[in-house]
Design a protein around this motif. Structure first.
Motif, PDB file in Angstrom:
ATOM      1  N   THR A 141       0.815  -1.214   0.000  1.00 59.99           N
ATOM      2  CA  THR A 141       0.000   0.000   0.000  1.00 59.99           C
ATOM      3  C   THR A 141       0.848   1.262   0.000  1.00 59.99           C
ATOM      4  O   THR A 141       0.521   2.247  -0.671  1.00 59.99           O
ATOM      5  CB  THR A 141      -0.895   0.019   1.263  1.00 59.99           C
ATOM      6  N   ASP A 142       1.940   1.238   0.773  1.00 59.46           N
ATOM      7  CA  ASP A 142       2.734   2.425   1.040  1.00 59.46           C
ATOM      8  C   ASP A 142       4.045   2.474   0.245  1.00 59.46           C
ATOM      9  O   ASP A 142       4.880   3.342   0.487  1.00 59.46           O
ATOM     10  CB  ASP A 142       3.036   2.518   2.538  1.00 59.46           C
ATOM     11  N   THR A 163      -9.873  -1.640  -1.004  1.00 58.69           N
ATOM     12  CA  THR A 163      -9.255  -1.496   0.319  1.00 58.69           C
ATOM     13  C   THR A 163      -8.949  -2.828   0.998  1.00 58.69           C
ATOM     14  O   THR A 163      -7.959  -2.934   1.727  1.00 58.69           O
ATOM     15  CB  THR A 163     -10.147  -0.657   1.245  1.00 58.69           C
ATOM     16  N   HIS A 174       0.244   1.719   6.230  1.00 54.19           N
ATOM     17  CA  HIS A 174      -0.940   1.375   5.440  1.00 54.19           C
ATOM     18  C   HIS A 174      -2.099   2.294   5.816  1.00 54.19           C
ATOM     19  O   HIS A 174      -2.737   2.906   4.944  1.00 54.19           O
ATOM     20  CB  HIS A 174      -1.335  -0.086   5.669  1.00 54.19           C
ATOM     21  N   ASP A 175      -2.368   2.404   7.105  1.00 58.74           N
ATOM     22  CA  ASP A 175      -3.467   3.237   7.578  1.00 58.74           C
ATOM     23  C   ASP A 175      -3.242   4.698   7.211  1.00 58.74           C
ATOM     24  O   ASP A 175      -4.182   5.401   6.809  1.00 58.74           O
ATOM     25  CB  ASP A 175      -3.635   3.102   9.092  1.00 58.74           C
ATOM     26  N   MET A 178      -4.003   5.192   3.516  1.00 62.70           N
ATOM     27  CA  MET A 178      -5.432   5.171   3.235  1.00 62.70           C
ATOM     28  C   MET A 178      -6.070   6.511   3.608  1.00 62.70           C
ATOM     29  O   MET A 178      -6.957   7.008   2.901  1.00 62.70           O
ATOM     30  CB  MET A 178      -6.110   4.026   3.991  1.00 62.70           C
ATOM     31  N   THR A 179      -5.594   7.123   4.695  1.00 69.44           N
ATOM     32  CA  THR A 179      -6.077   8.454   5.071  1.00 69.44           C
ATOM     33  C   THR A 179      -5.708   9.482   4.016  1.00 69.44           C
ATOM     34  O   THR A 179      -6.529  10.329   3.636  1.00 69.44           O
ATOM     35  CB  THR A 179      -5.498   8.870   6.436  1.00 69.44           C
ATOM     36  N   TYR A 181      -5.152   8.928   0.796  1.00 70.62           N
ATOM     37  CA  TYR A 181      -5.977   8.703  -0.394  1.00 70.62           C
ATOM     38  C   TYR A 181      -7.367   9.307  -0.217  1.00 70.62           C
ATOM     39  O   TYR A 181      -7.917   9.919  -1.134  1.00 70.62           O
ATOM     40  CB  TYR A 181      -6.104   7.199  -0.678  1.00 70.62           C
ATOM     41  N   HIS A 182      -7.948   9.131   0.973  1.00 67.00           N
ATOM     42  CA  HIS A 182      -9.287   9.657   1.256  1.00 67.00           C
ATOM     43  C   HIS A 182      -9.301  11.185   1.273  1.00 67.00           C
ATOM     44  O   HIS A 182     -10.190  11.808   0.685  1.00 67.00           O
ATOM     45  CB  HIS A 182      -9.771   9.158   2.625  1.00 67.00           C
ATOM     46  N   THR A 191     -12.109   4.683  -2.922  1.00 63.93           N
ATOM     47  CA  THR A 191     -11.721   3.533  -2.098  1.00 63.93           C
ATOM     48  C   THR A 191     -12.972   2.748  -1.736  1.00 63.93           C
ATOM     49  O   THR A 191     -13.882   3.285  -1.093  1.00 63.93           O
ATOM     50  CB  THR A 191     -10.978   3.992  -0.831  1.00 63.93           C
TER      51      THR A 191
END
Length: 202
Positions: A141-142, A163, A174-175, A178-179, A181-182, A191
């Motif tokens: 992811t990262d 996701t 990873h978390d 995802m933040t 991207y959002h 996502t």
């Protein structure tokens, strides 16, 4: 218009599934093992089964031997000498089973850096197919997913991240990604979970 959780409408004929680096190289007992890889693999297999003709797998190919590579990649492969081809063997770049069984019609594109864009092969395939949307799965992811997504954004593709079909060796980063991207790429990145993709991409 939102369709089944997708902010910018349905997935159509100009959509491709881009699966990033689901390889033996990143599974146990490799030094680069990503613990979640076996958790997300069944979901990726499910999508690849349904959309084999629209699936493209990328594979990260390490340097042949320690000290090879341009610029900082030379230092990288001095640090990770154990992960060069001469030490891990060429079989380690292969896709995790059963993903090779989908090829063909699925395609495999090799790359030698995190991003699949600079070498040009991926863009040539997508342009020939007139693809405008990428459903992205894989790892990490990262790292390689991040490089893939940022390049896709710059190229103007609509990006849909699945996701629960992404993996990383670090929960924290990873978390964090995802933040990002959002919150920072909402106009270009959607996502959703795999169940949304399977129901919306007919």
């Amino acid at each position: 218009m939102s369709v089944s959780g997708l902010s910018y409408g349905p997935l159509g004929d100009r959509c491709a599934h881009l699966c990033v680096d689901m390889q033996k190289l990143f599974a146990e007992p490799s030094e680069w093992a990503t613990p979640w890889i076996t958790r997300v693999l069944p979901r990726i297999v499910n999508l690849a089964e349904r959309k084999a003709e629209q699936t493209i797998f990328t594979r990260f190919v390490p340097a042949e031997r320690p000290g090879k590579g341009a610029g900082t990649w030379r230092r990288y492969y001095e640090r990770w000498a154990s992960m060069t081809i001469v030490n891990v063997g060429p079989q380690m770049i292969e896709l995790l089973a059963p993903l090779p069984s989908f090829c063909p019609p699925a395609q495999v594109i090799d790359k030698h850096i995190y991003s699949p864009w600079p070498e040009g092969k991926l863009q040539a395939v997508l342009a020939a197919r007139q693809i405008d949307t990428l459903v992205v799965t894989g790892g990490e992811t990262d790292v390689c997913v991040l490089a893939t997504v940022l390049g896709a954004i710059d190229m103007g593709y609509r990006v849909v991240l699945v996701t629960d079909a992404l993996c990383s060796s670090s929960d924290a980063t990873h978390d964090a990604l995802m933040t990002v991207y959002h919150q920072r790429f909402a106009q270009q990145v959607e996502t959703v979970e795999m169940k949304t993709i399977l129901s919306a991409w007919t």
